[in-house]
Design an enzyme around this catalytic site. Sequence first.
Site, PDB file in Angstrom:
ATOM      1  N   GLY A  69      38.066  54.838  40.717  1.00  9.66           N
ATOM      2  CA  GLY A  69      37.410  54.699  42.007  1.00  9.66           C
ATOM      3  C   GLY A  69      36.674  56.143  42.258  1.00  9.66           C
ATOM      4  O   GLY A  69      35.583  56.207  42.855  1.00  9.66           O
ATOM      5  N   THR A  70      37.476  57.249  42.118  1.00 10.81           N
ATOM      6  CA  THR A  70      36.727  58.554  42.270  1.00 10.81           C
ATOM      7  C   THR A  70      35.612  58.760  41.387  1.00 10.81           C
ATOM      8  O   THR A  70      34.486  59.202  41.850  1.00 10.81           O
ATOM      9  CB  THR A  70      38.012  59.772  41.755  1.00 10.81           C
ATOM     10  OG1 THR A  70      38.947  59.582  42.740  1.00 10.81           O
ATOM     11  CG2 THR A  70      37.297  60.999  42.080  1.00 10.81           C
ATOM     12  N   GLN A 172      40.406  50.853  50.092  1.00  6.12           N
ATOM     13  CA  GLN A 172      41.505  50.371  50.700  1.00  6.12           C
ATOM     14  C   GLN A 172      41.285  48.718  51.035  1.00  6.12           C
ATOM     15  O   GLN A 172      42.329  48.290  51.263  1.00  6.12           O
ATOM     16  CB  GLN A 172      41.863  51.286  51.961  1.00  6.12           C
ATOM     17  CG  GLN A 172      42.474  52.567  51.502  1.00  6.12           C
ATOM     18  CD  GLN A 172      43.667  52.607  50.716  1.00  6.12           C
ATOM     19  OE1 GLN A 172      44.607  51.707  51.002  1.00  6.12           O
ATOM     20  NE2 GLN A 172      44.019  53.672  49.892  1.00  6.12           N
ATOM     21  N   SER A 189      38.721  50.539  43.841  1.00  2.55           N
ATOM     22  CA  SER A 189      39.399  51.116  42.754  1.00  2.55           C
ATOM     23  C   SER A 189      40.512  50.114  42.437  1.00  2.55           C
ATOM     24  O   SER A 189      41.246  49.647  43.535  1.00  2.55           O
ATOM     25  CB  SER A 189      40.161  52.201  43.243  1.00  2.55           C
ATOM     26  OG  SER A 189      40.721  52.794  41.880  1.00  2.55           O
ATOM     27  N   ALA A 190      40.816  49.475  41.169  1.00  2.00           N
ATOM     28  CA  ALA A 190      41.389  48.422  41.228  1.00  2.00           C
ATOM     29  C   ALA A 190      42.857  48.647  41.427  1.00  2.00           C
ATOM     30  O   ALA A 190      43.562  47.948  41.672  1.00  2.00           O
ATOM     31  CB  ALA A 190      41.257  47.910  39.656  1.00  2.00           C
ATOM     32  N   HIS A 191      43.395  49.859  40.957  1.00  2.00           N
ATOM     33  CA  HIS A 191      44.823  49.968  41.474  1.00  2.00           C
ATOM     34  C   HIS A 191      45.133  49.916  42.656  1.00  2.00           C
ATOM     35  O   HIS A 191      46.356  49.824  43.079  1.00  2.00           O
ATOM     36  CB  HIS A 191      45.290  51.234  40.839  1.00  2.00           C
ATOM     37  CG  HIS A 191      44.936  52.436  41.560  1.00  2.00           C
ATOM     38  ND1 HIS A 191      45.828  53.229  42.182  1.00  2.00           N
ATOM     39  CD2 HIS A 191      43.656  52.996  41.251  1.00  2.00           C
ATOM     40  CE1 HIS A 191      45.174  54.182  42.653  1.00  2.00           C
ATOM     41  NE2 HIS A 191      43.816  54.331  42.272  1.00  2.00           N
ATOM     42  N   CYS A 315      53.212  69.798  55.347  1.00  2.00           N
ATOM     43  CA  CYS A 315      54.448  70.381  54.381  1.00  2.00           C
ATOM     44  C   CYS A 315      54.575  69.935  53.226  1.00  2.00           C
ATOM     45  O   CYS A 315      55.544  70.215  52.299  1.00  2.00           O
ATOM     46  CB  CYS A 315      55.628  70.092  55.432  1.00  2.00           C
ATOM     47  SG  CYS A 315      55.576  70.268  57.166  1.00  2.00           S
TER      48      CYS A 315
END
Length: 454
Positions: A69-70, A172, A189-191, A315
């Site tokens: 996807g990136t 998403q 993005s498939a995952h 954090c």
Amino acid sequence: MPYFDAASSAPLHPVARQALQASLDEGWADPARLYREGRRARLLLDAAREAAADAVGCRPDELVFTSSGTRALHTGISGALAGRRRIGGHLVVSAVEHSAVLHAAEGRPVSEVPVDRWGAVSPRVFGEALREDTALACLQSANHEVGTEQPVAEVAELCRAAGVPLLVDAAQSLGWGPVAGDWSLLTASAHKWGGPAGVGLLVVRKGVRFASQDPADERESGRAPGFENIPAIVAAAASLRAVRDSAGTEARRLRELVDRIRTRVPELVPDVEVVGDPVRRLPHLVTFSCLYVDGETVLHELDRAGFSVSSGSSCTSSTLTPSHVLRAMGVLSEGNVRVSLPVGTAAEDVDRFLEVLPGVVAGVRRHLGAPTAEAPSPGSGSLVVDALGKRCPIPVIELAKVIGDVPVGGTVTVLADDEAARLDIPAWCEMRDQEYVGESPAPGGTAYVVRRRG
């Protein structure tokens, strides 16, 4: 062990596993070759492209498969900007886009559109950011950290009227349904929906000026160079179709579970802020932030209790800076927990999470010495708390410990060099009904002034 981090990566869907295993035997050959094995591989690739295009709502020849996807985002942004370089190089993005979009925008003239406290852009403000030299606009369909859905259709209409292509990051949301509106480019993005990692989608509508910035390659219309991973692509398309078939029913079921979390967490855990739009949101995702705890410790303790969740708190990051999404929204960042339920999550697992969470947060607060109640007796009219060198949530804890030591109208000045304090101290004031006066430079850091109201 319940896995509650589907927004990072969803478990491999059973249909994806079956398709992957089956296509390993048929899809290993070069789909560009004319012999039998190549033709079989080409048939699998073409069928996967048609299935994915049907789910997206585009033509098959508008869709290419990328390695992630990136990669789809970077290719889409660079190609669209290059295709419209005669118009200009200006880019418009929302302040809460995925970091892949923001990184791709670095070094370019860019306008960031702010968001409201729910994390959504105003279509009017987005439209006002468009200029004559704007080559591309980018807007996610739904936010990856807080789940807020963006007004894509309204923004797309404004972009179309201005003659600016709109790229939508649908990573998403695509598993839940197609993206509405007259957008120009889309990535996914498939995952994120239960397909295998290593498969992305890039859609470029016909008529959109696009010039790939990769070296020339004959594969995937020249927009995604390299040999196609056909078994993974087939599995990605098959799982997208499978999750879509059950999306309506599963979305309603998961939304009920998320509503339970959104309602019960503030009742069970004191000093909690649930962030993100309560209505216009993804059905499976909820984010909340807890005062007086650090996100990393909470995550570790929940992991020990058997729950896998994520966090946008500073954090949990080596950069020690708050999540850019939470910062843009102006909400509390310390003690941040993101719960994103995968398909098939059992209601019993959510109920057990709600049983475990209060004890985890209380234990972390005790360990950090967080206050249980404000001191009742006023003292000096002003106090200074030196929290330099201390990281979240310590500056806020120190503030909470002494606010009761000043009279109503008195002030507490917190000296801190943690970037998260710039977000968390005003957020604490809003949650505790105290007045945030402002900030000013101080030796070694920043001075944050809070006035006691009651």
